[in-house]
Design an enzyme around this catalytic site. Structure first.
Site, short mmCIF file in Angstrom:
data_model
loop_
_atom_site.label_atom_id
_atom_site.label_comp_id
_atom_site.label_asym_id
_atom_site.label_seq_id
_atom_site.Cartn_x
_atom_site.Cartn_y
_atom_site.Cartn_z
N PHE A 25 0.81 -1.22 0.00
CA PHE A 25 0.00 0.00 0.00
C PHE A 25 0.85 1.29 0.00
CE2 PHE A 25 -2.18 2.70 3.48
CZ PHE A 25 -2.77 3.55 2.56
N THR A 139 5.91 2.93 13.08
CA THR A 139 4.49 3.15 13.36
C THR A 139 4.25 3.68 14.77
OG1 THR A 139 2.43 1.93 13.75
CG2 THR A 139 4.42 0.66 13.88
N ASP A 140 3.17 4.42 14.94
CA ASP A 140 2.79 4.90 16.28
C ASP A 140 2.47 3.74 17.23
OD1 ASP A 140 0.33 4.15 15.16
OD2 ASP A 140 -0.61 6.12 15.37
N GLU A 141 2.21 2.55 16.66
CA GLU A 141 1.81 1.42 17.51
C GLU A 141 2.92 0.98 18.45
OE1 GLU A 141 -0.56 -1.66 15.97
OE2 GLU A 141 -1.65 -0.36 14.62
N TYR A 164 2.46 -7.64 16.24
CA TYR A 164 2.90 -6.75 15.14
C TYR A 164 3.68 -5.57 15.69
CZ TYR A 164 2.60 -2.68 12.09
OH TYR A 164 2.92 -1.54 11.38
N LYS A 168 7.67 -4.48 15.19
CA LYS A 168 8.12 -3.19 14.64
C LYS A 168 9.05 -2.50 15.65
CE LYS A 168 7.21 -1.33 11.31
NZ LYS A 168 7.85 -1.36 9.97
N TYR A 221 -15.11 -3.65 15.93
CA TYR A 221 -14.61 -4.35 17.12
C TYR A 221 -15.00 -3.64 18.41
CZ TYR A 221 -11.28 -6.68 13.90
OH TYR A 221 -10.69 -7.40 12.88
#
Ligand code: NAD
Ligand code: DAU
Length: 362
Positions: A25, A139-141, A164, A168, A221
């Site tokens: 993507f 990523t912000d995660e 995940y 990262k 969710y």
């Protein structure tokens, strides 16, 4: 088995960037943006084409002397060495990853292979080949989850909650270590939730567009009150270029979007753009470990890189809906049998067991 296509000789006169994972993507949008700029670099796209990678996203550029595709796994040191030795990149931009949180809950092994192991292999090759910049797209995660207030800054502690996010964070720490220990000029960017063209329909926005277009239900969710900080993929890609060109090695830059929206509100906005009823939304069992809220403080990127997001969610989402409507064949192809198996496994029992139309906010 790893097949490596030897890239054509690089252009003289152009900078050369080895960019991983461009059949996915964000990478697809990144390459399209770079090639639209006549002053942009020559690119070697190293991608092993997982379920999320589509070579045809960029096929129209394969005759462009500034774009080269190489089929290879970043977890394979030999394939990575071949790519570096033949292309001799000035810079590396590292997108390739397993990127979907829900899949990491089912089986994290490929996340460790690519996001941790593959990142180390790339860092080693970048060091051997003395690249001038290595940009780790993160990523912000990695920061974990926020309560109702506050935002993550670059010095916030890492506290990943999903396999995940942990993989990262592992990649980020290895990138940091390569800078500290070996002097590799590493820059890390941490982007918030991207949306836009070419996003695989396992992610919330394209999943909702695909389902609503076919009048199928949309799984939401838990309470639906989880907040995500949305950024249009073009804004994210501009931020990555700004960090690569103007960032300081050893530094982290948050790249957050301007809009923070709860999932239920986002779906309501999306369905209104599409002229569809919100009765399509079904509350289903929550994602285990579901982060409640993300918010990025991107002051450093604003001040030091001169970067700001330009596209507001309402405008970007309308354009995204239009893109998926114009590219129904792209979406159709993504809904192959392996996606259908994934969808059944992920959602069937949730939707059958507890899905209820959403009539009011929880
Ligand atoms: P994606 O899943 O759409 O694409 C991943 C690409 O990487 C695919 O083309 C795939 O074939 C390739 N790939 C996977 N494993 C590989 C391997 N071992 N070797 C070579 N290629 C491999 O992902 P995306 O959403 O475009 O995300 C790109 C990067 O940006 C990731 O590092 C992700 O963590 C990060 N990121 C994503 C978002 C987001 O909202 N999507 C936000 C912030 C950061
Ligand atoms: O924040 C950046 C991250 O954004 C990236 O690092 C990840 O690669 C990317 O996948 C994305 O992660 P999320 O988990 O936030 O994205 P996803 O689209 O899976 O989910 C967005 C929100 O919507 C999240 O709160 C979970 C919820 N959701 C998701 C799906 C797929 C639903 O309610 N229903 C769904 O069916």
């Amino acid at each position: 088995m790893v097949q490596v296509t030897t890239p054509r000789p690089p252009d003289t006169g152009n900078r050369r960037w080895l960019v991983t994972g461009c059949c996915g993507f964000i990478g697809t949008n990144f390459v399209r943006m770079l090639l639209a700029d006549p002053q942009g670099p020559a690119i070697l796209n190293l991608d092993c084409l997982t379920y999320a990678g589509r070579r045809e996203n960029l096929a129209e550029f394969e005759s462009n002397p500034r774009y080269h595709f190489s089929l290879g796994d970043i977890g394979n040191a030999e394939a990575v060495e071949t790519a570096f030795a033949s292309f001799r990149p000035h810079a590396v931009v590292h997108f390739a990853a397993e990127s979907h949180v829900d899949r990491s809950i089912g089986d994290a092994s490929q996340f460790i292979h690519t996001n941790v192991g593959g990142t180390q292999i790339l860092l080693d090759a970048a060091r051997r080949h003395s690249v001038e910049r290595f940009l780790q797209v993160s990523t912000d995660e990695v920061y974990g989850s926020l309560g109702p207030t506050g935002s993550f800054r670059e010095d916030s502690p890492m506290a990943p909650n999903s396999p995940y996010a942990a993989s990262k964070a592992g990649g980020d720490l290895l990138a940091r270590a390569a800078g500290k220990t070996h002097g590799l000029p590493v820059i890390i960017t941490r982007g918030s939730n991207n949306y836009g063209p070419y996003q695989f329909p396992e992610k919330l926005i394209p999943l909702a567009i695909a389902n609503a277009s076919a009048d199928r239900t949309i799984p939401l969710y838990g309470t639906g009150l989880n907040v995500r900080n949305w950024i249009h993929v073009e804004d994210h890609c501009r931020g990555i270029v700004a960090a690569l060109e103007r960032g300081e090695p050893g530094r982290v830059y948050n790249l957050g979007g301007a809009d923070e929206v709860a999932n239920l509100d986002l779906l309501e906005q999306l369905l209104s753009i599409m002229g569809k009823s919100t009765t399509l939304i079904r509350r289903v069992a929550d994602r285990p470990g579901h982060d409640m809220r993300y918010s990025l403080d991107s002051t450093r990127a604003h001040q030091e890189l001169g970067w700001r997001p330009r596209i507001r969610l309402s405008e970007g989402m309308a354009a995204t809906v239009e893109w998926y409507q114009r590219n129904a064949a792209w979406l159709e192809k993504a809904h192959d049998t392996s996606f259908q198996d994934y969808y059944r496994q992920q959602y069937e029992s949730r939707l059958a067991g507890e899905g209820k139309p959403v009539t009011a906010k929880a």
